[in-house]
Design an enzyme around this catalytic site. Structure first.
Site, PDB file in Angstrom:
ATOM      1  N   TYR A  68      -5.370   1.722   0.105  1.00  0.00           N
ATOM      2  CA  TYR A  68      -5.559   3.159   0.009  1.00  0.00           C
ATOM      3  C   TYR A  68      -7.082   3.158  -0.909  1.00  0.00           C
ATOM      4  O   TYR A  68      -7.841   3.775  -0.502  1.00  0.00           O
ATOM      5  CB  TYR A  68      -4.382   3.826  -0.720  1.00  0.00           C
ATOM      6  CG  TYR A  68      -4.764   5.096  -1.058  1.00  0.00           C
ATOM      7  CD1 TYR A  68      -4.527   6.267  -0.186  1.00  0.00           C
ATOM      8  CD2 TYR A  68      -5.314   5.574  -2.276  1.00  0.00           C
ATOM      9  CE1 TYR A  68      -4.649   7.589  -0.613  1.00  0.00           C
ATOM     10  CE2 TYR A  68      -5.432   7.078  -2.848  1.00  0.00           C
ATOM     11  CZ  TYR A  68      -5.173   7.922  -1.764  1.00  0.00           C
ATOM     12  OH  TYR A  68      -5.390   9.191  -2.246  1.00  0.00           O
ATOM     13  N   GLY A  81      -0.618  20.531   0.953  1.00  0.00           N
ATOM     14  CA  GLY A  81      -1.511  20.184  -0.008  1.00  0.00           C
ATOM     15  C   GLY A  81      -2.821  20.726  -0.258  1.00  0.00           C
ATOM     16  O   GLY A  81      -3.087  21.717  -0.143  1.00  0.00           O
ATOM     17  N   ALA A 128      -7.958  14.770   5.487  1.00  0.00           N
ATOM     18  CA  ALA A 128      -6.721  14.208   6.190  1.00  0.00           C
ATOM     19  C   ALA A 128      -6.452  12.804   5.385  1.00  0.00           C
ATOM     20  O   ALA A 128      -7.417  11.877   5.343  1.00  0.00           O
ATOM     21  CB  ALA A 128      -6.861  13.959   7.453  1.00  0.00           C
TER      22      ALA A 128
END
Ligand code: NAP
Length: 244
Positions: free
Chosen positions: A149, A14, A85
Site C-alpha cells: 500500500y 468515505g 479509489a
C-alpha cells in the site's frame, strides 16, 4: 461556483463520497464513481439533484474506458479528475503474495494512471484541467504492515510530479493530497483493534480526521483559485507528518 464536469473514483463511501458531495455543493456536475455500491452512489445524486452514478473499476482498463465514454456522452468533457479509489490490506511484508502486490498496484497506482491517460488529451485540447490524486501519509513515511500500500501511494506522489512537469504548461494542475488517519471504513479494523487514545496519541491535533476535512482541500485544488499550485503534495494529517 463552477459548472465544470468532475469524475471522482471510489465516491460511494468515505473520502470520495465527501469529495463528490463537496464538489456538487460547489456547482460541479459530478460523475460519482462506484465499484460495487451503486445504491450508495445514487443516494448522493438523489440528495443533491445533480450528477450521475458511474460504475468504474479502476483495476480494469476496459471499465475505465467504458465509464469515461459514458460520462463524456452524458455530462460532457471531464475537466476535473479526482483519483480517490483505493484499497488497503494489512499483512506482514513476507506474507504478501505476488498477486496481492499486483492487485494493490493495479488499484492504488495504475488506476490513477488509467484514468489520467484517458482524460488528459481532452484537457490539453481545452487548455484546462485539474487532477487530484489521493495518496497517503503511508506513501511518505512507509508502512510496517502495508508495504505494498505504502509503495503504491509513494508511486502516486511521484506520478503526480511527473504529470505536473509535463502538463502544467497546458493549464493542467496535478496535485496529491496525503491524508493521515481519516475516519472511514478503510480504517475500521484498526479502530476496533486499538484503544482510541493509542491511535490518536501521535496526532498533534489529537483526533482522527474527517472525510470532509480532506474534501475541502481537494475542492480547493480542483478550483480555479489553485492555478499556481502543481506537482505538490498537500498533507491533511492533523500535523502528524510535517514534510511534503
Ligand atoms: P473506503 O471508505 O474504504 O472507500 C473506498 C472506495 O473505493 C469505495 O467507494 C469503493 O467502492 C472504492 N473502490 C475500491 N476498489 C475499487 C476499484 N477497484 N475501482 C474503483 N473503486 C474502488 O476508503 P477511504 O478511507 O475513503 O479511502 C479513500 C482514499 O483515501 C483511498 O485511496 C485511500 O487509500 C486514501 N486514504 C485513506 C486514509 C484513511 O485513513 N481512511 C488515509 C490515507 C489515504 P465501492 O464501495 O463501490 O465498492
Amino acid at each position: 461556483m463552477s459548472d465544470r464536469v468532475a469524475l471522482v473514483t471510489g465516491a460511494s463511501r468515505g473520502i470520495g463520497r465527501a469529495v463528490a458531495t463537496a464538489l456538487m455543493k460547489s456547482g460541479y456536475r459530478v460523475a460519482v464513481g462506484y465499484k460495487t455500491n451503486e445504491e450508495l452512489a445514487c443516494e448522493i445524486i438523489t440528495e443533491h439533484h445533480t450528477g450521475i452514478p458511474i460504475q468504474i473499476d479502476v483495476s480494469s482498463l476496459q471499465s475505465v474506458d467504458t465509464a469515461i465514454h459514458a460520462i463524456e456522452s452524458q455530462l460532457g468533457p471531464i475537466d476535473t479528475l479526482v483519483n480517490n479509489a483505493g484499497i488497503s490490506q494489512v499483512k506482514p511484508f513476507l506474507e504478501i503474495s505476488d498477486s496481492e502486490w499486483e492487485h494493490m498496484l493495479s488499484v492504488n497506482l495504475l488506476g490513477a494512471v488509467r484514468c489520467a491517460r484517458r482524460v488528459i488529451p481532452g484537457m490539453v485540447d481545452r487548455s484546462f484541467g485539474r487532477i487530484v490524486n489521493i495518496s497517503s501519509i503511508g506513501g511518505q513515511w512507509g508502512g510496517l504492515y502495508q508495504v505494498h500500500y505504502a509503495a503504491a501511494k509513494a508511486g502516486l506522489i511521484n506520478f503526480t510530479k511527473s504529470l505536473a512537469k509535463i502538463y502544467s504548461g497546458n493549464g493542467i494542475c496535478c496535485n496529491c493530497v496525503a491524508p493521515g488517519l481519516i475516519q472511514t471504513d478503510m480504517i475500521a479494523v484498526e479502530l476496533n483493534e486499538k484503544k482510541s487514545n493509542e491511535i490518536t496519541k501521535d496526532i498533534p491535533v489529537g483526533r482522527l480526521g474527517t472525510p470532509e476535512e480532506v474534501a475541502s482541500t481537494v475542492v480547493y485544488l480542483c478550483s480555479e483559485q489553485s492555478s499556481y499550485i502543481s506537482g505538490q503534495t498537500i498533507n491533511v494529517n492533523g500535523g502528524t507528518y510535517l514534510l511534503g
